[in-house]
Scaffold this motif. Structure first.
Motif, PDB file in Angstrom:
ATOM      1  N   UNK A   1      30.075  52.337  14.984  1.00 60.59           N
ATOM      2  CA  UNK A   1      30.302  52.926  16.387  1.00 60.59           C
ATOM      3  C   UNK A   1      31.888  53.212  16.554  1.00 60.59           C
ATOM      4  N   UNK A   2      32.105  53.941  17.584  1.00 59.71           N
ATOM      5  CA  UNK A   2      33.407  54.599  17.716  1.00 59.71           C
ATOM      6  C   UNK A   2      33.624  54.453  19.221  1.00 59.71           C
ATOM      7  N   UNK A   3      34.908  53.939  19.580  1.00 64.04           N
ATOM      8  CA  UNK A   3      35.491  53.530  21.003  1.00 64.04           C
ATOM      9  C   UNK A   3      35.484  54.962  21.757  1.00 64.04           C
ATOM     10  N   UNK A   4      35.021  55.175  22.715  1.00 65.22           N
ATOM     11  CA  UNK A   4      35.124  56.282  23.566  1.00 65.22           C
ATOM     12  C   UNK A   4      35.722  56.028  25.013  1.00 65.22           C
ATOM     13  N   UNK A   5      36.138  54.924  25.354  1.00 64.26           N
ATOM     14  CA  UNK A   5      36.739  54.521  26.569  1.00 64.26           C
ATOM     15  C   UNK A   5      37.248  53.332  26.692  1.00 64.26           C
ATOM     16  N   UNK A   6      38.053  52.995  27.579  1.00 63.55           N
ATOM     17  CA  UNK A   6      38.535  51.653  27.871  1.00 63.55           C
ATOM     18  C   UNK A   6      38.606  51.388  29.429  1.00 63.55           C
ATOM     19  N   UNK A   7      38.224  49.958  29.876  1.00 63.65           N
ATOM     20  CA  UNK A   7      38.378  49.877  31.167  1.00 63.65           C
ATOM     21  C   UNK A   7      39.032  48.619  31.499  1.00 63.65           C
ATOM     22  N   UNK A   8      39.434  48.282  32.922  1.00 68.82           N
ATOM     23  CA  UNK A   8      40.345  47.082  33.191  1.00 68.82           C
ATOM     24  C   UNK A   8      39.757  46.609  34.469  1.00 68.82           C
ATOM     25  N   UNK A   9      39.934  45.040  34.568  1.00 73.00           N
ATOM     26  CA  UNK A   9      39.475  44.552  35.745  1.00 73.00           C
ATOM     27  C   UNK A   9      40.158  44.738  37.108  1.00 73.00           C
ATOM     28  N   UNK A  10      39.869  44.519  38.309  1.00 72.55           N
ATOM     29  CA  UNK A  10      40.411  44.586  39.666  1.00 72.55           C
ATOM     30  C   UNK A  10      39.640  43.467  40.330  1.00 72.55           C
ATOM     31  N   UNK A  11      40.315  43.021  41.550  1.00 69.88           N
ATOM     32  CA  UNK A  11      39.690  42.060  42.363  1.00 69.88           C
ATOM     33  C   UNK A  11      39.040  43.169  43.474  1.00 69.88           C
ATOM     34  N   UNK A  12      37.690  43.094  43.656  1.00 71.10           N
ATOM     35  CA  UNK A  12      37.080  43.869  44.577  1.00 71.10           C
ATOM     36  C   UNK A  12      36.978  43.227  45.955  1.00 71.10           C
ATOM     37  N   UNK A  13      37.411  43.485  47.010  1.00 76.54           N
ATOM     38  CA  UNK A  13      37.605  42.960  48.182  1.00 76.54           C
ATOM     39  C   UNK A  13      36.774  43.897  49.325  1.00 76.54           C
TER      40      UNK A  13
ATOM     41  N   UNK B   1      35.161  32.856  49.007  1.00 78.78           N
ATOM     42  CA  UNK B   1      33.690  32.998  48.075  1.00 78.78           C
ATOM     43  C   UNK B   1      33.770  34.139  47.062  1.00 78.78           C
ATOM     44  N   UNK B   2      33.728  33.894  45.858  1.00 78.24           N
ATOM     45  CA  UNK B   2      33.925  34.723  44.825  1.00 78.24           C
ATOM     46  C   UNK B   2      32.691  34.938  43.745  1.00 78.24           C
ATOM     47  N   UNK B   3      32.467  36.097  43.432  1.00 82.40           N
ATOM     48  CA  UNK B   3      31.281  36.633  42.623  1.00 82.40           C
ATOM     49  C   UNK B   3      31.822  36.761  41.183  1.00 82.40           C
ATOM     50  N   UNK B   4      31.304  36.288  40.108  1.00 79.87           N
ATOM     51  CA  UNK B   4      31.791  36.712  38.634  1.00 79.87           C
ATOM     52  C   UNK B   4      30.639  37.272  38.004  1.00 79.87           C
ATOM     53  N   UNK B   5      30.610  38.052  36.737  1.00 81.25           N
ATOM     54  CA  UNK B   5      29.592  38.341  35.993  1.00 81.25           C
ATOM     55  C   UNK B   5      29.426  37.092  35.021  1.00 81.25           C
ATOM     56  N   UNK B   6      28.325  36.851  34.534  1.00 80.42           N
ATOM     57  CA  UNK B   6      28.013  35.775  33.671  1.00 80.42           C
ATOM     58  C   UNK B   6      28.886  36.215  32.288  1.00 80.42           C
ATOM     59  N   UNK B   7      29.325  35.100  31.839  1.00 78.85           N
ATOM     60  CA  UNK B   7      30.111  35.223  30.593  1.00 78.85           C
ATOM     61  C   UNK B   7      29.613  35.866  29.512  1.00 78.85           C
ATOM     62  N   UNK B   8      28.128  35.955  29.303  1.00 74.91           N
ATOM     63  CA  UNK B   8      27.707  36.501  28.270  1.00 74.91           C
ATOM     64  C   UNK B   8      27.745  38.121  28.274  1.00 74.91           C
ATOM     65  N   UNK B   9      27.857  38.762  29.515  1.00 76.65           N
ATOM     66  CA  UNK B   9      27.998  40.079  29.650  1.00 76.65           C
ATOM     67  C   UNK B   9      29.577  40.403  29.532  1.00 76.65           C
ATOM     68  N   UNK B  10      30.069  41.597  29.305  1.00 75.55           N
ATOM     69  CA  UNK B  10      31.415  42.203  29.057  1.00 75.55           C
ATOM     70  C   UNK B  10      32.287  41.800  30.258  1.00 75.55           C
TER      71      UNK B  10
ATOM     72  N   UNK C   1      35.322  39.985  40.721  1.00 77.70           N
ATOM     73  CA  UNK C   1      36.262  40.605  39.557  1.00 77.70           C
ATOM     74  C   UNK C   1      35.275  41.707  38.960  1.00 77.70           C
ATOM     75  N   UNK C   2      35.559  42.955  38.982  1.00 82.01           N
ATOM     76  CA  UNK C   2      34.656  43.967  38.596  1.00 82.01           C
ATOM     77  C   UNK C   2      35.665  45.120  37.780  1.00 82.01           C
ATOM     78  N   UNK C   3      35.096  46.033  37.482  1.00 83.74           N
ATOM     79  CA  UNK C   3      35.909  46.941  36.619  1.00 83.74           C
ATOM     80  C   UNK C   3      36.615  48.012  37.637  1.00 83.74           C
ATOM     81  N   UNK C   4      37.581  48.439  37.523  1.00 82.83           N
ATOM     82  CA  UNK C   4      38.409  49.342  38.303  1.00 82.83           C
ATOM     83  C   UNK C   4      37.747  50.570  38.563  1.00 82.83           C
ATOM     84  N   UNK C   5      36.751  51.214  37.331  1.00 81.80           N
ATOM     85  CA  UNK C   5      36.025  52.199  37.820  1.00 81.80           C
ATOM     86  C   UNK C   5      35.001  52.060  38.831  1.00 81.80           C
TER      87      UNK C   5
END
Length: 264
Positions: free
Chosen positions: A116-128, A148-157, A198-202
């Motif tokens: 596998x090769x890395x083709x991109x990177x992503x970073x978190x922001x707080x979506x409001x 009230x806050x939503x998070x992704x489950x820890x098994x997903x990136x 907490x979601x990706x900036x994109x």
């Protein structure tokens, strides 16, 4: 008296039938994929992390335009779910993950064709919600009463990245919901069911009509690498290799950059 003419007619019918059978054979070859005049044909099935939905939809259309006769089919979900589907035998040509850990699940099972090769990177922001009604400025604000806050489950990136960022900030947070991919977490904000996620900036950028992305310094500790690989049992091996190469090309990288992804 008409025997010669009848024989000629029968011969013509046989010839037409032969051409029809040959045509069906050619159609089957195109359906299974291949390379014609240096261009890929057939269907290329891409399993991609949910955060790649918008970018890969556009990249898929561009790939089809560059390879007439090809069709890109996307299956988007959380990377962990996709990795499990691949390892259970789901037919796919390419896997693009939002984190190396889920890619490792596929490579260790022997289902990758190459490294596998890395083709991109992503970073978190707080979506409001637009206007930031709760005045969220950082991770600590997410622990205030009534937020009230939503998070992704820890098994997903996105969930693993969120846990890393929260630990780096020393913030103990109890979400009201754990979602199976970043789109699910973002949807909770858009629907007004939570005050932040907490979601990706994109993803926040793509939903800018409805949400605002609040940057926070600890996100630098939780940048996700996105790896991609062709799969060993790909139904369209030529298409798989060509799509992986295209994702790393300048046109596709420009699409990713426009969406907010960082260069690998």
């Amino acid at each position: 008296m008409n025997t010669p003419r009848l024989r000629t007619t029968l011969a013509a019918l046989v010839a037409v039938a032969g051409l029809t059978v040959a045509g069906c054979g050619a159609g089957d070859d195109r359906a299974s994929g291949g390379v014609t005049d240096g261009r890929v044909t057939g269907t290329v099935t891409v399993f991609a992390a949910a955060s790649l939905t918008g970018s890969f939809t556009r990249i898929g259309k561009d790939f089809e335009a560059a390879n007439p006769g090809s069709t890109v089919t996307l299956n988007v979900a959380g990377s962990s779910a996709l990795a499990n589907q691949i390892n259970q035998g789901a037919p796919a040509d390419v896997f693009a993950s939002a984190a190396p850990a889920n890619m490792t699940t596929v490579t260790e099972a022997g289902n990758a064709d190459g490294t596998p090769s890395t083709f991109a990177r992503n970073q978190l922001v707080i979506a409001v919600p637009r206007g930031n009604p709760k005045g969220v400025a950082g991770l600590a604000d997410l622990t205030r009463p009534g937020v009230k806050v939503a998070l992704c489950a820890e098994q997903v990136p996105c969930g693993a990245a969120a846990r890393t960022a929260l630990d780096a900030a020393g913030v103990a947070l109890t979400p009201v919901t754990l979602e199976q991919d970043v789109k699910g977490a973002l949807a909770k904000v858009k629907l007004g069911e939570v005050d932040a996620a907490l979601v990706y900036r994109t993803d926040a950028r793509a939903a800018s009509a409805d949400v605002t992305g609040v940057e926070f310094p600890e996100s630098a500790r939780a940048v996700n690498d996105y790896p991609i690989v062709a799969l060993k049992d790909a139904p369209n091996p030529a298409g798989a290799r060509a799509f992986v190469a295209y994702v790393r090309s300048a046109p596709a990288q420009a699409v990713l950059a426009e969406a907010g992804f960082q260069a690998p």
